[in-house]
Design an enzyme around this catalytic site. Structure first.
Site, PDB file in Angstrom:
ATOM      1  N   ARG A   1      -7.121   2.708  -6.302  1.00  0.00           N
ATOM      2  CA  ARG A   1      -7.962   4.034  -5.860  1.00  0.00           C
ATOM      3  C   ARG A   1      -7.084   5.157  -5.358  1.00  0.00           C
ATOM      4  O   ARG A   1      -7.220   6.241  -5.984  1.00  0.00           O
ATOM      5  CB  ARG A   1      -9.118   3.808  -5.026  1.00  0.00           C
ATOM      6  CG  ARG A   1     -10.145   4.866  -4.822  1.00  0.00           C
ATOM      7  CD  ARG A   1     -11.025   4.230  -3.574  1.00  0.00           C
ATOM      8  NE  ARG A   1     -11.564   3.048  -4.113  1.00  0.00           N
ATOM      9  CZ  ARG A   1     -12.564   2.613  -4.838  1.00  0.00           C
ATOM     10  NH1 ARG A   1     -13.348   3.706  -5.323  1.00  0.00           N
ATOM     11  NH2 ARG A   1     -12.857   1.389  -5.301  1.00  0.00           N
TER      12      ARG A   1
ATOM     13  N   ARG B   1       2.992   4.489  -0.361  1.00  0.00           N
ATOM     14  CA  ARG B   1       1.990   3.482   0.442  1.00  0.00           C
ATOM     15  C   ARG B   1       2.862   2.169   0.743  1.00  0.00           C
ATOM     16  O   ARG B   1       3.703   1.672  -0.049  1.00  0.00           O
ATOM     17  CB  ARG B   1       0.991   3.082  -0.581  1.00  0.00           C
ATOM     18  CG  ARG B   1       0.083   2.099  -0.028  1.00  0.00           C
ATOM     19  CD  ARG B   1      -1.519   2.675   0.458  1.00  0.00           C
ATOM     20  NE  ARG B   1      -2.352   1.934   0.704  1.00  0.00           N
ATOM     21  CZ  ARG B   1      -3.529   2.316   0.716  1.00  0.00           C
ATOM     22  NH1 ARG B   1      -3.760   3.589   0.616  1.00  0.00           N
ATOM     23  NH2 ARG B   1      -4.687   1.622   1.030  1.00  0.00           N
TER      24      ARG B   1
END
Ligand code: ZN
Lengths: 304, 158
Positions: free
Chosen positions: A52, A102
């Site tokens: 996402r 991330r």
């Protein structure tokens, strides 16, 4: 050389910078395709998979005309071959003009920013920070309420481990006269450190253990998921698992301007019968993420 | 009163005087070797005498270190504040105490302490830790990287 700008933690930015980014986000919503990153390469490094967030960033980069290098999960990255984060970042910062990353470990983005010569945007570092989520949440509040002042925010669910609610609390407490209402099971209450922060700033907050008609005062209801893994005792989970579910019936007496936010993915904490209600805002909120991220990229790279 | 004087005399006998240098007193006995480590006293060639498990009203058991011909910078000595917050320094010149100093907890701690958070990047890659001291009594250290707070009980030395 001017100091490079990174976005690592929501508290790195001032209120003026939040407002500048939100203003830019509105411009990008008006006109999403702007070739500001033409000829630039952006590294999208996902040491932990998050489809996402990655798709949102990569869409924002594409709409700005940038090219993307990187990896989507740790199995394809060199870290599985034992390369240090230091060496991966050193190498990539020689290739790219911006790093979006991330990582499962907390503080990884701040360390990467120290190693890198190019700006770093934190797309989530473990349970620590996810500042671009906070900015898109703020943009969603601004869009739906017309202001970030005098907002009554209800935060619901896992307020202990939920990094999105912690960062949003920090950011919103920079604005005029917010009111916070926390609805959570006893073992997942807002940690004392954050309550202390509100007390110090003289900000009003109220703690509740269940949903009641008090939500009729809300401008924003921010839902999060209560995860089974957070409970040592499965019986405790069974007791509360249906307490923090929002359904359409409960929205009857809520304010017309009230909107429901959720960082997604949702499991069952918002029943699907809410989706058709005009107060359900979570899918638009996700869409706002593209504009907020275009704005953040422009801001750290001084493109506008 | 007399007992106290006797105790003082005994203490003097146990740890001999130095001509020039620094005496560090009121170190909690259990942290003596950590102090030696942090100040790098195990790596220098100066004369060092120390006494440990000495009686102290304040600390229970205390330790004392005497280092000849060494005068510490404040920044250096403040590193021991985390493990010897009540330490007192006597600066000795020609057998006389010419200056007394107390340690002060610095506002920033670089290295020395481990972050208590196992998921912190500093515990998973070779990185010098860095903390902002957000509380002094009791000590609370905010990690620059993971932003978690290490409390006094959780403090572990590197
Ligand atoms: Zn840490």
């Amino acid at each position: 050389m001017a100091m490079k700008k990174d976005l690592l933690s929501i508290t790195d930015f001032s209120k003026e910078e939040y407002l500048r980014i939100l203003e830019l986000a509105a411009e990008f919503e008006e006109n999403p395709n702007q070739e500001l990153l033409k000829g630039k390469v952006v590294a999208s490094l996902f040491f932990e998979p998050s489809t996402r967030t990655r798709l949102s960033f990569e869409t924002a980069i594409s709409r700005l005309g940038g090219r993307i290098i990187g990896f989507a999960d740790p199995d394809s990255s060199s870290s599985t071959k034992g390369e240090t984060l230091h060496d991966t970042i050193k190498m990539v910062s020689n290739y790219a003009d911006l790093i979006v990353m991330r990582h499962p470990l907390e503080g990884a983005a701040r360390y990467a920013a120290e190693v890198s010569d190019v700006p770093v945007i934190n797309a989530g570092d473990g349970a620590n920070q996810h500042p671009t989520q906070t900015l898109l949440d703020m943009y969603s509040i601004l869009k739906t309420q017309g202001t970030l002042d005098n907002i009554n925010i209800f935060m619901v669910g896992d307020l202990k481990y939920g990094r999105t609610v912690h960062s949003l609390l920090q950011a919103m407490s920079e604005f005029e006269n917010p009111i916070f209402n926390f609805i959570a099971p006893p073992n997942l209450k807002m940690p004392p450190g954050y309550l202390h922060h509100l007390q110090e700033k003289g900000i009003r907050y109220f703690e509740h253990e269940e949903f009641t008609d008090i939500i009729s005062a809300a401008d924003i209801i921010y839902m999060t998921r209560v995860q089974k893994e957070r409970f040592a005792d499965p019986i405790e989970y069974e007791k509360v698992k249906d307490v923090y579910i929002l359904n359409n019936e409960m929205l009857k007496n809520t304010k017309p301007n009230m909107r429901i936010l959720h960082p997604l993915p949702r499991v069952n904490e918002i029943s699907t019968d809410v989706d058709a209600n005009e107060k359900a805002y979570y899918f638009e909120q996700a869409r706002n993420g593209i504009f907020a991220r275009e704005a953040i990229i422009s801001h750290v790279m001084n493109l506008k | 009163m007399e007992a106290k004087d006797n105790a003082k005399k005994k203490l003097k006998l146990k740890v001999s005087a130095i001509k020039e240098g620094t005496v560090i007193d009121h170190i909690p006995a259990k942290n003596l070797f950590k102090v030696i480590n942090i100040l790098g006293l195990d790596k220098i060639e100066n004369q060092i005498t120390f006494g440990t498990n000495l009686d102290s009203h304040k600390l229970g058991a205390k330790a004392i270190i005497k280092v000849s011909d060494v005068f510490f910078e404040d920044m250096e000595i403040n590193k021991i504040a985390l493990i010897a917050p009540h330490a007192k320094l006597n600066i000795i010149k020609d057998y006389e105490v010419v200056e007394k100093k107390i340690v002060e907890t610095p506002d920033k701690i670089t290295g020395i302490v481990k972050c208590f958070n196992p998921k912190c990047i500093t515990n998973n890659e070779k990185i010098t830790t860095c903390f902002k001291v957000i509380g002094k009594t009791p000590i609370a250290l905010k990690c620059k990287y993971c932003e978690k707070i290490t409390t006094e009980e959780q403090i572990r030395m590197i």
